[in-house]
Enzyme design. Structure first.
Site, PDB file in Angstrom:
ATOM      1  N   TYR A  59      -2.771 -14.789  -2.663  1.00 32.46           N
ATOM      2  CA  TYR A  59      -4.028 -15.355  -2.196  1.00 32.46           C
ATOM      3  C   TYR A  59      -5.022 -15.397  -3.351  1.00 32.46           C
ATOM      4  CZ  TYR A  59      -8.203 -16.492   0.243  1.00 32.46           C
ATOM      5  OH  TYR A  59      -9.342 -17.155   0.628  1.00 32.46           O
ATOM      6  N   GLN A  87      -7.417 -16.970   7.745  1.00 36.65           N
ATOM      7  CA  GLN A  87      -6.411 -17.902   8.275  1.00 36.65           C
ATOM      8  C   GLN A  87      -5.265 -18.119   7.292  1.00 36.65           C
ATOM      9  OE1 GLN A  87      -9.622 -18.431   7.887  1.00 36.65           O
ATOM     10  NE2 GLN A  87     -10.084 -20.368   6.853  1.00 36.65           N
ATOM     11  N   ASN A 109     -12.585 -11.771   0.189  1.00 37.07           N
ATOM     12  CA  ASN A 109     -13.785 -11.239   0.835  1.00 37.07           C
ATOM     13  C   ASN A 109     -13.398 -10.317   1.996  1.00 37.07           C
ATOM     14  OD1 ASN A 109     -13.055 -12.826   3.035  1.00 37.07           O
ATOM     15  ND2 ASN A 109     -14.544 -14.440   2.591  1.00 37.07           N
ATOM     16  N   SER A 135     -14.864  -3.835  -7.577  1.00 33.95           N
ATOM     17  CA  SER A 135     -14.409  -3.539  -8.927  1.00 33.95           C
ATOM     18  C   SER A 135     -15.331  -2.530  -9.628  1.00 33.95           C
ATOM     19  CB  SER A 135     -14.351  -4.849  -9.710  1.00 33.95           C
ATOM     20  OG  SER A 135     -13.650  -4.687 -10.904  1.00 33.95           O
ATOM     21  N   GLN A 187     -18.565  -5.967 -16.282  1.00 37.95           N
ATOM     22  CA  GLN A 187     -18.188  -5.482 -14.955  1.00 37.95           C
ATOM     23  C   GLN A 187     -19.259  -5.848 -13.931  1.00 37.95           C
ATOM     24  OE1 GLN A 187     -15.215  -4.084 -14.199  1.00 37.95           O
ATOM     25  NE2 GLN A 187     -15.972  -4.515 -12.157  1.00 37.95           N
ATOM     26  N   HIS A 216     -19.420  -9.212 -11.944  1.00 41.16           N
ATOM     27  CA  HIS A 216     -18.419  -9.586 -10.936  1.00 41.16           C
ATOM     28  C   HIS A 216     -19.061  -9.886  -9.585  1.00 41.16           C
ATOM     29  CE1 HIS A 216     -14.388  -9.678 -12.422  1.00 41.16           C
ATOM     30  NE2 HIS A 216     -14.550  -8.578 -13.112  1.00 41.16           N
ATOM     31  N   GLU A 228     -11.296   2.433 -11.678  1.00 43.09           N
ATOM     32  CA  GLU A 228     -10.344   1.321 -11.833  1.00 43.09           C
ATOM     33  C   GLU A 228     -10.117   1.045 -13.333  1.00 43.09           C
ATOM     34  OE1 GLU A 228     -11.978  -2.388 -10.600  1.00 43.09           O
ATOM     35  OE2 GLU A 228     -10.051  -3.431 -10.573  1.00 43.09           O
ATOM     36  N   HIS A 229     -11.219   0.825 -14.057  1.00 44.96           N
ATOM     37  CA  HIS A 229     -11.147   0.610 -15.508  1.00 44.96           C
ATOM     38  C   HIS A 229     -11.840   1.769 -16.213  1.00 44.96           C
ATOM     39  CE1 HIS A 229     -11.389  -3.532 -13.744  1.00 44.96           C
ATOM     40  NE2 HIS A 229     -10.363  -3.726 -14.551  1.00 44.96           N
ATOM     41  N   ASP A 248      -8.424  -8.036 -18.656  1.00 42.41           N
ATOM     42  CA  ASP A 248      -8.678  -8.946 -17.536  1.00 42.41           C
ATOM     43  C   ASP A 248      -7.928 -10.262 -17.706  1.00 42.41           C
ATOM     44  OD1 ASP A 248     -10.357  -7.187 -16.289  1.00 42.41           O
ATOM     45  OD2 ASP A 248     -12.195  -8.063 -17.087  1.00 42.41           O
ATOM     46  N   GLU A 261      21.692  22.382  10.219  1.00 49.01           N
ATOM     47  CA  GLU A 261      20.674  21.561  10.881  1.00 49.01           C
ATOM     48  C   GLU A 261      21.090  21.193  12.304  1.00 49.01           C
ATOM     49  OE1 GLU A 261      19.345  18.204   8.570  1.00 49.01           O
ATOM     50  OE2 GLU A 261      18.176  19.475   7.216  1.00 49.01           O
ATOM     51  N   HIS A 266      27.190  14.581  11.777  1.00 54.74           N
ATOM     52  CA  HIS A 266      27.043  14.452  10.321  1.00 54.74           C
ATOM     53  C   HIS A 266      28.148  15.249   9.620  1.00 54.74           C
ATOM     54  CE1 HIS A 266      23.118  12.819  11.272  1.00 54.74           C
ATOM     55  NE2 HIS A 266      22.868  12.603  10.001  1.00 54.74           N
TER      56      HIS A 266
END
Lengths: 430, 430
Positions: free
Chosen positions: B124, B186, B209, B233, B255, B258, B322-323, B356, B410, B415
């Site tokens: 996506y 969707q 989003n 981020s 950063q 963003h 993250e970074h 990036d 067990e 088994h």
């Protein structure tokens, strides 16, 4: 036991469906348990022990003394077996450690990955009909190999407030740092939120009943990771004319005895093998102590006759079984065509029990078709891979223009500027 | 912009908290969108395009002609940059392919793992303010390397019903099989359920989003996997006295631009560097086209003065960024002590923009503290590792007793029997 001879491919999509077990919406119950653990900590766990397990437990944490006592309470024979299994599981999982390899992608631009253990992990071992010390091996060994600093284990106590000695023995042997007497959703809540005794962890592993499964689902709202989505255990056996019906039947039953929702599928390209295996299943099931479980899950099982190995593999890849046994002579020829499966057992002597206990592979595997998009537990499950990069001034000079152009095309001018300001600077620095 | 000088360690837990963005319960909205896509297929997507993106689209699927046209619509300069980035990303991700290693854990017991690509994956790519063709590179390249058979991409059309040419160009270059004009929840529903045009997939990757994030959450109820949990981020920069304030400021701003929820943390062990970096940020922000985003996210940012690199690393591991940029001279000395981070940039010339876009590492990384228990996207994200084992008759003889003892302990006699029946058989088979 349902038998299908040469089923039409249009009907396969029905055959690959797992039996649907209605999972009730447990969210409210789980949220309430989490709240109680948050409010009352250890006391909530003590109360739940009484309520759900009918157990009086003063100290949630298993004492050193209890752990030491397991030496005596576990037979030498069993200790020796557990140790051999541990050696094999260690050997196989240690082979999954990957050396750091630095890659110079552009002159002066060096990138690599390094593993870091997940610092704190929790293992859940269910109570119930079988003391699953084998699952302790499968989860604690890779956790220790990965270097997890805190490896805790929660398992429900019996009516006398005790934990099965084989579980304690195995946990100690495999470097579990702390063991706690708590089970069910409340154990998952405790490892998520922490209590006076139980530290919170970052990732939770292990099987459990529907409350445990729902609690593991719920814990992800708190930022925790889990090993994988859950479903009932499964085996699919493919047998050609060289398969041995007694063996096939024994393998099918070893899956069927797990529980009433276990799924068992037998595919053969040979009618005689199919019929004989069915007869053998009926014969062998009589002698099993757990034959009530086995009988119920066999009622949902399929015995399918197909035209060729090609069809058998096509069906298998659609079904994506947790365990796949290839009881076929030329199994080497088919390995490349296995696309979706959790763990594969090759030939007439590779029974699933071997992988369940002691061959070295992990028995925590994707069920319910998740073999299409998930791997089983391995060393990787206990680490994160961090990427590192170093650009020398020369490296940035070689790559800078490319970054500037791309950043500008995405409309991200501050991204571009982080390069430009370095390319345009005057004084020299390393 | 908040400045903390030598904050007490007792207050660190407040500082590592991410700004809380109330995520509304979108489950009902998402479930409704899934239902509409299930009922009406492509037509639902066409209607949503009109409703949400104000776009008239007849064919959801991007035509061959549209894809061919991107050759002309994309500048030579940009095409060349994308190709260089592709080479580096390919080189780095190809280095993650692991050779098969067969391990004989006990004589006659051989275990190994083999990678299999996830057959069908969906990417996506959001619409909105920036055409993120770089994310196409980061997801389609490892998918193709892994050998995924079907790699589809969904992205919302603009008001004229078109997709940004750089996105189409990159998708074609990296082996995306089909591209569809649909966005939001969707698009996730379509890749989950399939429509007349869009095939269903097994795993979905990519940012989006809050509706996309909620839909990715929801898709897991249908057995799909997703790349990782989502969050805004982040970057954390550690600067010692040798850091260059202009560079640090540029990295912080790259950063911050963003989005308004980006998080930026600057830690220095040097007051002069701290003050100069703050001044530089104020200066550089003026020139940025996206300075409204940057200003808002800077309002939530921290500038922290600490005593030592030890403290800086301790804070960093708690925060799990993250970074992470180590703008320090002796960065080699600190690598081993980095425990929790997504991707690490070493020294004064390793700006985050490099990773990036073009250095070769992946930019799809764990945010929101998930660097404690998740890795970023890599080749591993597009494969499953299947375990295989072969036991010869001798192998089972060597290991059989161990399996029998453990299975019996067990209480799993079927088994055990799967081994016993093989050990006790009379006629010879391989």
């Amino acid at each position: 036991m349902k038998i299908y001879k040469y089923p039409d491919k249009n009907n396969w999509s029905e055959l690959i469906k797992r039996p649907v077990f209605k999972r009730e919406k447990l969210t409210e119950i789980i949220a309430d348990i989490f709240n109680q653990v948050k409010e009352n900590g250890d006391q909530a766990l003590i109360d739940f022990n009484k309520k759900f397990d009918n157990a009086e437990v003063k100290n949630i944490k298993v004492s050193e003394e209890e752990i030491e006592n397991t030496e005596e309470l576990t037979s030498e024979e069993l200790k020796h077996a557990i140790q051999q299994a541990k050696e094999n599981i260690t050997k196989f999982h240690a082979s999954q450690i990957v050396e750091i390899e630095k890659i110079e992608t552009t002159k002066g631009v060096v990138c690599w990955r390094e593993n870091r253990a997940i610092e704190k992990v929790g293992i859940y071992i269910p109570g119930g009909t079988a003391p699953l010390f084998s699952t302790v091996l499968m989860l604690a060994i890779p956790a220790q190999l990965a270097g997890c600093k805190e490896i805790i284990l929660c398992t429900p106590p019996d009516k006398n407030g005790n934990i099965n000695p084989a579980i304690l023995y195995t946990a100690k042997l495999c470097g579990v740092s702390q063991i706690f007497k708590t089970g069910g959703a409340q154990a998952i809540a405790a490892m998520t939120l922490g209590t006076e005794s139980i530290p919170n962890v970052y990732k939770i592993f292990g099987p459990g009943n529907q409350f445990v499964v729902a609690a593991k689902d719920f814990t992800q709202n708190f930022g925790l990771a889990i090993d994988m989505p859950a479903g009932p255990s499964e085996v699919l056996v493919i047998a050609d004319e060289n398969a041995i019906p007694e063996f096939c039947a024994a393998d099918l039953l070893s899956q069927a005895e797990h529980g009433i929702d276990s799924q068992v599928i037998f595919i053969s390209t040979d009618l005689k093998v199919l019929n004989e295996t069915i007869e053998e299943v009926k014969k062998q099931i009589e002698k099993l102590p757990r034959n009530k479980f086995a009988q119920q899950s066999l009622n949902n099982s399929y015995f399918i006759l197909l035209d060729s190995m090609e069809e058998a593999l096509e069906f298998t890849n659609l079904y994506a079984p947790e365990h796949l046994i290839l009881a076929v002579e030329q199994f080497e020829n088919y390995i490349n065509r296995i696309q979706n499966a959790g763990s594969v057992f090759l030939g007439n002597y590779s029974c699933e029990s071997a992988g369940d206990y002691a061959s070295g592979t992990n028995h925590t595997l994707p069920t319910n078709g998740f073999a299409k998009n998930y791997s089983g537990v391995s060393l990787d499950s206990f680490v994160k891979k961090i990427t590192f990069q170093h650009l020398s001034k020369e490296g940035l000079q070689n790559l800078g223009k490319t970054i500037e152009i791309m950043a500008e095309a995405e409309g991200l001018f501050a991204h571009k500027n982080a390069v430009s300001i370095r390319l345009n600077q005057e004084n020299e620095r390393i």
